[in-house]
Design a protein around this motif. Structure first.
Motif, PDB file in Angstrom:
ATOM      1  N   TYR A 142      35.813  51.780  29.477  1.00 57.84           N
ATOM      2  CA  TYR A 142      35.775  53.307  29.478  1.00 57.84           C
ATOM      3  C   TYR A 142      34.739  53.655  30.743  1.00 57.84           C
ATOM      4  O   TYR A 142      34.679  54.788  31.408  1.00 57.84           O
ATOM      5  CB  TYR A 142      35.162  53.650  28.343  1.00 57.84           C
ATOM      6  CG  TYR A 142      34.874  54.760  28.159  1.00 57.84           C
ATOM      7  CD1 TYR A 142      35.654  55.911  27.741  1.00 57.84           C
ATOM      8  CD2 TYR A 142      33.532  55.357  27.761  1.00 57.84           C
ATOM      9  CE1 TYR A 142      35.421  57.109  27.681  1.00 57.84           C
ATOM     10  CE2 TYR A 142      32.987  56.790  27.767  1.00 57.84           C
ATOM     11  CZ  TYR A 142      34.101  57.564  27.434  1.00 57.84           C
ATOM     12  OH  TYR A 142      33.688  58.962  27.406  1.00 57.84           O
ATOM     13  N   GLN A 143      33.523  52.753  31.076  1.00 57.29           N
ATOM     14  CA  GLN A 143      32.675  53.190  32.080  1.00 57.29           C
ATOM     15  C   GLN A 143      33.332  52.914  33.574  1.00 57.29           C
ATOM     16  O   GLN A 143      32.983  53.938  34.283  1.00 57.29           O
ATOM     17  CB  GLN A 143      31.525  51.943  31.801  1.00 57.29           C
ATOM     18  CG  GLN A 143      30.720  52.135  30.769  1.00 57.29           C
ATOM     19  CD  GLN A 143      29.471  51.135  30.610  1.00 57.29           C
ATOM     20  OE1 GLN A 143      29.349  50.514  31.649  1.00 57.29           O
ATOM     21  NE2 GLN A 143      28.989  50.898  29.454  1.00 57.29           N
ATOM     22  N   LEU A 144      34.086  52.139  33.572  1.00 59.12           N
ATOM     23  CA  LEU A 144      34.918  52.071  34.613  1.00 59.12           C
ATOM     24  C   LEU A 144      35.656  53.434  34.906  1.00 59.12           C
ATOM     25  O   LEU A 144      35.677  53.961  36.164  1.00 59.12           O
ATOM     26  CB  LEU A 144      36.023  50.941  34.644  1.00 59.12           C
ATOM     27  CG  LEU A 144      37.016  50.946  35.795  1.00 59.12           C
ATOM     28  CD1 LEU A 144      36.159  50.847  37.186  1.00 59.12           C
ATOM     29  CD2 LEU A 144      38.066  49.791  35.779  1.00 59.12           C
ATOM     30  N   SER A 197      30.188  46.896  43.382  1.00 56.58           N
ATOM     31  CA  SER A 197      29.989  47.127  42.091  1.00 56.58           C
ATOM     32  C   SER A 197      30.748  46.110  41.096  1.00 56.58           C
ATOM     33  O   SER A 197      31.622  45.839  41.215  1.00 56.58           O
ATOM     34  CB  SER A 197      30.340  48.476  41.474  1.00 56.58           C
ATOM     35  OG  SER A 197      30.274  48.670  40.050  1.00 56.58           O
ATOM     36  N   SER A 198      30.058  45.583  40.278  1.00 58.36           N
ATOM     37  CA  SER A 198      30.414  44.388  39.348  1.00 58.36           C
ATOM     38  C   SER A 198      31.637  44.813  38.573  1.00 58.36           C
ATOM     39  O   SER A 198      32.425  43.867  38.217  1.00 58.36           O
ATOM     40  CB  SER A 198      29.236  43.680  38.694  1.00 58.36           C
ATOM     41  OG  SER A 198      28.310  43.280  39.249  1.00 58.36           O
ATOM     42  N   ILE A 199      31.449  46.272  38.248  1.00 57.94           N
ATOM     43  CA  ILE A 199      32.415  46.355  37.330  1.00 57.94           C
ATOM     44  C   ILE A 199      33.938  46.530  37.680  1.00 57.94           C
ATOM     45  O   ILE A 199      34.793  46.201  37.037  1.00 57.94           O
ATOM     46  CB  ILE A 199      32.047  47.874  36.689  1.00 57.94           C
ATOM     47  CG1 ILE A 199      32.919  48.127  35.360  1.00 57.94           C
ATOM     48  CG2 ILE A 199      32.554  48.942  37.780  1.00 57.94           C
ATOM     49  CD1 ILE A 199      32.433  49.480  34.581  1.00 57.94           C
ATOM     50  N   GLY A 200      34.178  46.775  38.982  1.00 57.01           N
ATOM     51  CA  GLY A 200      35.304  46.410  39.690  1.00 57.01           C
ATOM     52  C   GLY A 200      35.805  44.799  39.520  1.00 57.01           C
ATOM     53  O   GLY A 200      37.164  44.415  39.146  1.00 57.01           O
ATOM     54  N   VAL A 239      36.017  36.597  28.600  1.00 53.53           N
ATOM     55  CA  VAL A 239      35.829  37.267  29.770  1.00 53.53           C
ATOM     56  C   VAL A 239      34.296  36.975  30.299  1.00 53.53           C
ATOM     57  O   VAL A 239      33.313  37.535  30.363  1.00 53.53           O
ATOM     58  CB  VAL A 239      35.757  38.941  29.783  1.00 53.53           C
ATOM     59  CG1 VAL A 239      35.750  39.390  31.284  1.00 53.53           C
ATOM     60  CG2 VAL A 239      37.009  39.452  29.154  1.00 53.53           C
ATOM     61  N   PRO A 240      34.290  35.663  30.778  1.00 53.58           N
ATOM     62  CA  PRO A 240      32.982  35.096  31.502  1.00 53.58           C
ATOM     63  C   PRO A 240      32.794  35.664  32.758  1.00 53.58           C
ATOM     64  O   PRO A 240      33.794  36.026  33.650  1.00 53.58           O
ATOM     65  CB  PRO A 240      33.190  33.515  31.453  1.00 53.58           C
ATOM     66  CG  PRO A 240      34.731  33.439  31.611  1.00 53.58           C
ATOM     67  CD  PRO A 240      35.284  34.484  30.752  1.00 53.58           C
ATOM     68  N   TYR A 241      31.659  35.947  33.116  1.00 54.47           N
ATOM     69  CA  TYR A 241      31.375  36.519  34.601  1.00 54.47           C
ATOM     70  C   TYR A 241      30.384  35.820  35.360  1.00 54.47           C
ATOM     71  O   TYR A 241      30.069  36.525  36.571  1.00 54.47           O
ATOM     72  CB  TYR A 241      31.372  37.910  34.546  1.00 54.47           C
ATOM     73  CG  TYR A 241      29.936  38.542  33.744  1.00 54.47           C
ATOM     74  CD1 TYR A 241      28.650  38.709  34.538  1.00 54.47           C
ATOM     75  CD2 TYR A 241      29.779  38.581  32.433  1.00 54.47           C
ATOM     76  CE1 TYR A 241      27.596  39.262  33.966  1.00 54.47           C
ATOM     77  CE2 TYR A 241      28.492  39.106  31.725  1.00 54.47           C
ATOM     78  CZ  TYR A 241      27.558  39.388  32.478  1.00 54.47           C
ATOM     79  OH  TYR A 241      26.379  39.942  31.966  1.00 54.47           O
ATOM     80  N   LEU A 300      36.999  40.249  47.625  1.00 53.43           N
ATOM     81  CA  LEU A 300      35.889  39.468  46.945  1.00 53.43           C
ATOM     82  C   LEU A 300      35.272  38.339  48.116  1.00 53.43           C
ATOM     83  O   LEU A 300      34.479  37.505  47.725  1.00 53.43           O
ATOM     84  CB  LEU A 300      36.334  38.596  45.701  1.00 53.43           C
ATOM     85  CG  LEU A 300      36.750  39.294  44.741  1.00 53.43           C
ATOM     86  CD1 LEU A 300      37.710  38.393  43.502  1.00 53.43           C
ATOM     87  CD2 LEU A 300      35.963  40.468  44.039  1.00 53.43           C
ATOM     88  N   TRP A 301      35.329  38.830  49.315  1.00 60.97           N
ATOM     89  CA  TRP A 301      34.636  38.230  50.316  1.00 60.97           C
ATOM     90  C   TRP A 301      34.110  39.121  51.440  1.00 60.97           C
ATOM     91  O   TRP A 301      34.513  39.851  51.798  1.00 60.97           O
ATOM     92  CB  TRP A 301      35.800  37.209  51.347  1.00 60.97           C
ATOM     93  CG  TRP A 301      36.247  36.006  50.506  1.00 60.97           C
ATOM     94  CD1 TRP A 301      37.583  36.083  50.105  1.00 60.97           C
ATOM     95  CD2 TRP A 301      35.795  34.917  50.377  1.00 60.97           C
ATOM     96  NE1 TRP A 301      37.786  34.823  49.532  1.00 60.97           N
ATOM     97  CE2 TRP A 301      36.748  34.210  49.648  1.00 60.97           C
ATOM     98  CE3 TRP A 301      34.858  34.268  50.712  1.00 60.97           C
ATOM     99  CZ2 TRP A 301      36.564  32.798  49.445  1.00 60.97           C
ATOM    100  CZ3 TRP A 301      34.437  32.740  50.382  1.00 60.97           C
ATOM    101  CH2 TRP A 301      35.270  32.134  49.923  1.00 60.97           C
TER     102      TRP A 301
END
Length: 184
Positions: A7-9, A25-28, A73-75, A131-132
Motif C-alpha cells: 500500500y505504501q508503495l 528506495s528499499s521498497i522497490g 519475505v526476508p530482506y 540492483l547494481w
C-alpha cells in the motif's frame, strides 16, 4: 517496514518524469522480492537456497530480517566475504559457475548496464543498473568500469570485468555505511 508495504508503495508520489531521475528506495527491492515469490510459488529464502546458494556452495548464511507478518519475505542476509565474492565471480563468468549456467548471460548484461543516473550525492552520484551500482575508476589514462553491490554497515562487492576481478570490503560502519568517496 509495516505490514502494508505494498500500500505504501502505491502511495509514493512521482516527483520527476518517469525514467529521468532515480533515488534508491528499499521498497522497490521489496516489491521485486514479492514478484519472485509470486512467480516461483516459494518463500524467497527457499528460492535463493535452491536456485543460487546450493549451486554456488554457499552454506554459511543467515537471513536476519523479514517483513513484519511475512516470514516468506526476508530482506537482509549475512554472507561471508568469500561467499559474497562468489556472487561477483558468478557475474564475471556471465552467470556460469563450474560449467553450469545459473543466471542467463543476457540477465547479467542487462542488470549491469546503466539504466539511470542517481541523485545519491553520498555515493558519488553513481549510475544504476538493476540492483547494481555503476562506478568508473580512472587510473592514469585507463578507465575501469565497475559495478557493485552495497550492503548495510559498509559492505561492498566490486566487480571489475576489464581485469577479471571482484573485491569484497566489509565493515561495521552503520552510521555512514553507504558513504563512498574517492580522491582526485
Amino acid at each position: 517496514m509495516s505490514l502494508n508495504w505494498h500500500y505504501q508503495l502505491f502511495l509514493l508520489k512521482l516527483i520527476n518524469e518517469s525514467g529521468q531521475q532515480f533515488s534508491y528506495s528499499s521498497i522497490g527491492e521489496i516489491a521485486l522480492r514479492q514478484a519472485i515469490i509470486n512467480a516461483s510459488g516459494m518463500p524467497l529464502d527457499q528460492f535463493a537456497k535452491v536456485y543460487l546458494f546450493e549451486l554456488l556452495g554457499i552454506k554459511n548464511y543467515k537471513w536476519t530480517h523479514c517483513l513484519e507478518g511475512r516470514p516468506d519475505v526476508p530482506y537482509r542476509i549475512k554472507l561471508t566475504s568469500r561467499d559474497l565474492a562468489k556472487l561477483g565471480q558468478l557475474y564475471l563468468n556471465m552467470g556460469s559457475w563450474e560449467g553450469r549456467q545459473i543466471v542467463w548471460p543476457d540477465c547479467v548484461v542487462r542488470s549491469t548496464d546503466v539504466h539511470t543516473k542517481t541523485i545519491e550525492k553520498r555515493l558519488g552520484f553513481p549510475n544504476y543498473g538493476y540492483l547494481w551500482w555503476k562506478h568508473n575508476f580512472k587510473v592514469g589514462e585507463v578507465l575501469f568500469e565497475s559495478f557493485q553491490a552495497q550492503g548495510s554497515g559498509g559492505r561492498f562487492l566490486f566487480v571489475i570485468p576489464k581485469i577479471n576481478t571482484n573485491a569484497v570490503f566489509t565493515s561495521r560502519n552503520f552510521d555512514h555505511s553507504r558513504k563512498f568517496t574517492h580522491s582526485r
